[in-house]
Design an enzyme around this catalytic site. Sequence first.
Site, short mmCIF file in Angstrom:
data_model
loop_
_atom_site.label_atom_id
_atom_site.label_comp_id
_atom_site.label_asym_id
_atom_site.label_seq_id
_atom_site.Cartn_x
_atom_site.Cartn_y
_atom_site.Cartn_z
N ASP A 3 0.87 -1.17 0.00
CA ASP A 3 0.00 0.00 0.00
C ASP A 3 0.92 1.24 0.00
OD1 ASP A 3 -2.41 1.56 0.47
OD2 ASP A 3 -1.68 1.79 2.52
N ASP A 7 -0.18 5.14 0.81
CA ASP A 7 -0.48 6.09 1.89
C ASP A 7 -0.53 5.37 3.24
OD1 ASP A 7 -0.84 8.21 0.06
OD2 ASP A 7 -2.92 7.67 -0.25
P1 B16 Z 1 -7.21 10.26 -3.38
P2 B16 Z 1 -3.81 4.04 -0.13
C1 B16 Z 1 -5.81 5.83 -0.13
O1 B16 Z 1 -4.50 5.48 -0.46
C2 B16 Z 1 -5.84 6.59 1.19
O2 B16 Z 1 -5.46 5.73 2.24
C3 B16 Z 1 -7.23 7.11 1.46
O3 B16 Z 1 -7.24 7.86 2.66
C4 B16 Z 1 -7.69 7.98 0.29
O4 B16 Z 1 -9.02 8.45 0.50
C5 B16 Z 1 -7.61 7.17 -1.00
O5 B16 Z 1 -6.28 6.69 -1.19
C6 B16 Z 1 -7.99 8.01 -2.21
O6 B16 Z 1 -7.02 9.01 -2.37
O7 B16 Z 1 -8.26 11.14 -2.78
O8 B16 Z 1 -5.83 10.89 -3.40
O9 B16 Z 1 -7.61 9.69 -4.71
O10 B16 Z 1 -3.78 3.93 1.34
O11 B16 Z 1 -4.68 3.00 -0.82
O12 B16 Z 1 -2.44 4.17 -0.75
MG MG Z 2 -3.03 3.14 3.23
#
Ligand code: B16
Ligand code: MG
Length: 226
Positions: free
Chosen positions: A10, A12
């Site tokens: 992953d 974030d």
């Molecule tokens: P965006 P990951 C996710 O990333 C985040 O954990 C989550 O908090 C976020 O809402 C989602 O991506 C969408 O992100 O708004 O930038 O498209 O943890 O899957 O790397």
């Molecule tokens: Mg994450």
Amino acid sequence: MSELSAIIFDLDGVLTDTAELHYRAWKRIAIEEDIPFDRERNRRLRGVPREESLRRLLDGRTISEERFRALLARKNALYVAMIATLSPRDVMPGAMHVVRSLRRSGFRLAIASASRNARQVVDRLGIATWFDAIADGASVAASKPAPNLFLYAAALLNVPPEACAVIEDAAAGLEAARRAAMRTVAFGPDVADEPADAHLRSFTSIDLAHWLGAIRYGVGAAPTVA
Ligand code: B16
Ligand code: MG
């Protein structure tokens, strides 16, 4: 059980602490909209796509479609401004060592992030060349907790799902990995109590041999690695 041959990271909250930046952007929205929101409530948003995050933030409040879209755009503008300052210094401590060790051991490596900003984050961190494949929020229609994103990453790696382990900091991501029939590694304090094949507090003091043993053979005991 298939031989483990790929590790899917992953982004974030695992390869970098942008989960904190997502939280700060949502917190700003919550303050502006006068909606109670704190780190505990934020746990329900972690790892899920933007639209579903806003639905969970609104917690049953109804707003017009136009307002909903405007809040999504505002949150994303806040987040995009924050990630513009990211640099290689923001890679999660110890991650480079772990990735290099896994690569030397012959594992195929991918990133699978629900974020549509993942490419920009990866580029700012300077980590694109560490991985064989990158799947992001634009790769599949149904994101985490659906298994599709991880299955897509496994297909890019040309590896069967059963041969993959996923490292995730969010309950939604661990659920997606389980539904993809992949092994699971729960990363960080937020998922310390979630069911997983192994738990990792951080990458800094990881005993890689022990940890790989846990996800290769030790399903069930859920060993914790400091
Ligand atoms: P965006 P990951 C996710 O990333 C985040 O954990 C989550 O908090 C976020 O809402 C989602 O991506 C969408 O992100 O708004 O930038 O498209 O943890 O899957 O790397
Ligand atoms: Mg994450």
